[in-house]
Design an enzyme around this catalytic site. Structure first.
Site, PDB file in Angstrom:
ATOM      1  N   LYS A 116       0.826  -1.035  -0.062  1.00 49.02           N
ATOM      2  CA  LYS A 116       0.008  -0.079  -0.020  1.00 49.02           C
ATOM      3  C   LYS A 116       0.675   1.328   0.024  1.00 49.02           C
ATOM      4  O   LYS A 116       0.526   2.181  -0.590  1.00 49.02           O
ATOM      5  CB  LYS A 116      -0.988   0.055   1.185  1.00 49.02           C
ATOM      6  N   LYS A 198      -3.497 -10.808  -6.750  1.00 49.30           N
ATOM      7  CA  LYS A 198      -4.781 -10.936  -6.204  1.00 49.30           C
ATOM      8  C   LYS A 198      -5.937 -10.026  -6.572  1.00 49.30           C
ATOM      9  O   LYS A 198      -5.640  -8.824  -7.350  1.00 49.30           O
ATOM     10  CB  LYS A 198      -4.601 -10.412  -4.697  1.00 49.30           C
ATOM     11  N   LYS A 201     -10.461  -4.549  -5.504  1.00 46.95           N
ATOM     12  CA  LYS A 201     -11.368  -3.404  -5.682  1.00 46.95           C
ATOM     13  C   LYS A 201     -10.516  -2.313  -6.622  1.00 46.95           C
ATOM     14  O   LYS A 201     -11.139  -1.743  -7.255  1.00 46.95           O
ATOM     15  CB  LYS A 201     -11.956  -2.720  -4.304  1.00 46.95           C
TER      16      LYS A 201
HETATM   17  P1  TYM Z   1     -10.359  -6.344   3.279  1.00 46.84           P
HETATM   18  O1  TYM Z   1     -11.529  -5.505   3.547  1.00 46.84           O
HETATM   19  O2  TYM Z   1      -9.052  -6.038   2.394  1.00 46.84           O
HETATM   20  O3  TYM Z   1     -10.868  -7.772   2.868  1.00 46.84           O
HETATM   21  C1  TYM Z   1     -12.034  -8.584   3.660  1.00 46.84           C
HETATM   22  C2  TYM Z   1     -11.930 -10.126   3.162  1.00 46.84           C
HETATM   23  O4  TYM Z   1     -11.742 -10.746   2.179  1.00 46.84           O
HETATM   24  C3  TYM Z   1     -10.497 -11.252   1.712  1.00 46.84           C
HETATM   25  N1  TYM Z   1      -9.934 -11.110   0.456  1.00 46.84           N
HETATM   26  C4  TYM Z   1      -9.800 -12.233  -0.367  1.00 46.84           C
HETATM   27  N2  TYM Z   1      -9.999 -13.318  -0.230  1.00 46.84           N
HETATM   28  C5  TYM Z   1      -9.681 -13.862  -1.454  1.00 46.84           C
HETATM   29  N3  TYM Z   1      -9.234 -13.543  -2.401  1.00 46.84           N
HETATM   30  C6  TYM Z   1      -9.142 -12.253  -2.654  1.00 46.84           C
HETATM   31  N4  TYM Z   1      -8.894 -11.681  -3.767  1.00 46.84           N
HETATM   32  C7  TYM Z   1      -9.379 -11.435  -1.710  1.00 46.84           C
HETATM   33  N5  TYM Z   1      -9.432 -10.034  -1.278  1.00 46.84           N
HETATM   34  C8  TYM Z   1      -9.746  -9.897  -0.211  1.00 46.84           C
HETATM   35  C9  TYM Z   1      -9.676 -10.828   3.138  1.00 46.84           C
HETATM   36  O5  TYM Z   1      -8.582 -11.735   3.330  1.00 46.84           O
HETATM   37  C10 TYM Z   1     -10.620 -10.355   4.211  1.00 46.84           C
HETATM   38  O6  TYM Z   1     -10.863 -11.687   4.839  1.00 46.84           O
HETATM   39  N6  TYM Z   1      -7.728  -5.829   7.186  1.00 46.84           N
HETATM   40  C11 TYM Z   1      -9.025  -6.502   6.838  1.00 46.84           C
HETATM   41  C12 TYM Z   1     -10.264  -6.000   7.512  1.00 46.84           C
HETATM   42  C13 TYM Z   1     -10.057  -6.176   8.870  1.00 46.84           C
HETATM   43  C14 TYM Z   1     -10.012  -7.502   9.743  1.00 46.84           C
HETATM   44  C15 TYM Z   1     -10.108  -7.222  10.993  1.00 46.84           C
HETATM   45  C16 TYM Z   1     -10.305  -8.698   9.395  1.00 46.84           C
HETATM   46  C17 TYM Z   1      -9.927  -5.300   9.927  1.00 46.84           C
HETATM   47  N7  TYM Z   1     -10.064  -5.948  10.971  1.00 46.84           N
HETATM   48  C18 TYM Z   1     -10.126  -8.156  11.948  1.00 46.84           C
HETATM   49  C19 TYM Z   1     -10.281  -9.756  10.166  1.00 46.84           C
HETATM   50  C20 TYM Z   1     -10.213  -9.433  11.617  1.00 46.84           C
HETATM   51  C21 TYM Z   1      -9.063  -6.056   5.457  1.00 46.84           C
HETATM   52  O7  TYM Z   1      -8.689  -5.125   4.820  1.00 46.84           O
HETATM   53  O8  TYM Z   1      -9.797  -6.876   4.679  1.00 46.84           O
END
Ligand code: TYM
Length: 332
Positions: A116, A198, A201
Site C-alpha cells: 500500500k 490478487k 477493488k
Molecule cells: P479486506 O476488506 O481487504 O478484505 C475482506 C476479506 O476479504 C478477503 N479477501 C480475499 N480473499 C480471497 N481472494 C481475494 N482476492 C481477496 N481479497 C480480499 C480478505 O482476506 C478479508 O478476509 N484488514 C482487513 C479487514 C479487517 C479484519 C479485522 C479482518 C479489519 N479488522 C479483524 C479480520 C479480523 C481487510 O482489509 O480486509
C-alpha cells in the site's frame, strides 16, 4: 449469542468500495456458513478505510452499500452480531494501547503495508503503518477463537497472535489467542486479467475484478475475457495461473473437486469452461443481488440492525478493554 460453549468466530471487512468476488469467496461465504456452528461477530472496518483518502459522500454510501450487501449474502442479525467499527469506541482505544506493545520492526515487515505504501506513495500515513494494531484490537476485544479471512490477511493474524502472547506474558490471561480460518479453495482469488495478482477493488483493469453486484452480462463478459494460456486443456497445474484461478472459483462456487472439474471439461475448450464458470457465478450471485436491491431501499431497517449490534458490541468489548487497562495500571 447465549450458548457459552460455542466458539467465537469474528471477522471484519473494509467498506471501501464495492465488495468483490474475492471478498466473497475468501471470507464472506465462510462468515455465512459459520453462523450455524459458532457465535459470530462481524463488522465493517470503516476506521481502517481512512488509511487511504476517502471522499465523504462516497464513504457514507459505501458503508451502507456494504452493510446491505453483507446482509444480502446471508448474515442473519438474529444469529450474529454485525456492527460498524467506528460506532464502537473501544476499538480505537484498545488499538492505541496495543500500539504500545507492537514493535516498529514487526509493522515494517507487513507485506500489505509495503504494497500500500508503494501504491499511495504520496500518503504513507502513520495509520497505514499501525493498521495491524487496530486489526488486533478488533479481534482481541471479543476473545475470538477463529478469524475467517482470505490468505492475504494471514500475516496480520500472525502478528495479532504475537501481540496477544506478548501482552499475556506481561499481564496473564487477558486475551484469547485467535487462529486464522482460511478456506481450502477461494482463499486467494486472482485478477481475471493478471492471475499472478490478487483480485482487488483497486484493480486498474475493470475486467480483472468481478463485483458482487455486477449484472449478469458484465460478469459473463469479464469471465469470457479472462486471461488463460495456450495449452487449451482444463487442468490444474503449475504455470497455468489463469486456469488454476478459474478452476478454484468454479470449485468454491459449485463444491466440485478440482479432479471432478478436470474430468467434466475433458476435451472441451477454454471458451466452454469460461462460460460455465461465468454462469455458475451469475446464478450464485443472482439472489444476493436481488436481496441487496430490496435492503438498500430500507435505510431505517439497516440502521435498526447496526444500532442494535453496535450497543451489544460495545458492552462485550468493554469487558476486555477494562481488564486490559486495569492490568496495565490505569485507574478505572
Ligand atoms: P479486506 O476488506 O481487504 O478484505 C475482506 C476479506 O476479504 C478477503 N479477501 C480475499 N480473499 C480471497 N481472494 C481475494 N482476492 C481477496 N481479497 C480480499 C480478505 O482476506 C478479508 O478476509 N484488514 C482487513 C479487514 C479487517 C479484519 C479485522 C479482518 C479489519 N479488522 C479483524 C479480520 C479480523 C481487510 O482489509 O480486509
Amino acid at each position: 449469542m447465549e450458548n457459552e460453549k460455542r466458539k467465537i468466530a469474528l471477522s471484519l471487512i473494509q467498506p471501501s468500495g464495492t465488495i468483490t468476488l474475492g471478498n466473497y469467496l475468501g471470507a464472506l461465504k465462510n462468515w455465512v456458513d459459520m453462523q450455524e456452528k459458532f457465535d459470530c461477530i462481524f463488522a465493517l472496518a470503516d476506521l481502517h478505510t481512512i488509511t487511504v483518502r476517502q471522499e465523504p459522500a462516497k464513504m457514507r454510501k459505501n458503508i451502507l452499500d456494504a452493510y446491505a450487501s453483507i446482509l444480502a449474502c446471508g448474515i442473519d442479525v438474529e444469529k450474529s452480531l454485525f456492527f460498524i467499527q467506528s460506532h464502537v469506541h473501544t476499538h480505537a482505544e484498545l488499538a492505541w494501547i496495543l500500539n504500545c506493545y507492537t514493535q516498529f520492526g514487526e509493522l515494517s515487515r507487513m507485506t500489505q503495508f509495503k504494497d500500500k505504501s508503494a501504491k499511495h506513495a504520496d500518503n504513507i500515513n502513520a495509520g497505514l503503518f499501525t493498521y495491524p494494531a487496530l486489526m488486533a484490537a478488533d479481534i482481541l476485544l471479543y476473545q475470538a477463537d477463529l478469524v475467517p479471512v482470505g490468505a492475504d490477511q494471514v500475516q496480520h493474524l500472525e502478528l495479532t497472535r504475537d501481540i496477544a502472547n506478548r501482552f499475556n506474558g506481561l499481564y496473564p490471561n487477558v486475551f484469547k489467542v485467535p487462529e486464522a480460518y482460511v478456506p481450502k479453495t477461494g482463499a486467494r482469488v486472482m485478477s481475471l486479467q493478471d492471475p499472478t495478482r490478487k483480485m482487488s477493488k483497486s484493480d486498474e483493469n475493470v475486467n480483472g475484478c468481478v463485483h458482487l453486484l455486477d449484472d449478469a452480462d458484465t460478469i459473463m463478459r469479464k469471465f469470457k475475457r479472462a486471461v488463460t494460456d495456450s495449452e487449451a486443456v482444463v487442468r490444474y497445474a503449475e504455470g497455468k495461473d489463469g486456469i488454476n484461478n478459474l478452476i478454484d472459483i468454479y470449485s468454491t462456487i459449485t463444491g466440485l473437486s478440482r479432479e471432478q472439474i478436470e474430468k467434466d471439461f475433458d476435451g472441451k475448450g477454454y471458451g466452454d469452461f469460461k462460460a460455465a464458470v461465468g454462469e455458475a457465478v451469475v446464478e450464485h450471485l443472482k439472489p444476493i443481488r436481488a436481496e441487496y436491491e430490496k435492503l438498500i431501499k430500507d435505510k431505517a431497517y439497516l440502521e435498526e440492525c447496526y444500532r442494535k449490534a453496535d450497543d451489544i458490541a460495545l458492552r462485550i468489548s468493554q469487558r476486555t478493554l477494562s481488564k486490559a487497562k486495569k492490568k496495565i495500571g490505569f485507574i478505572l
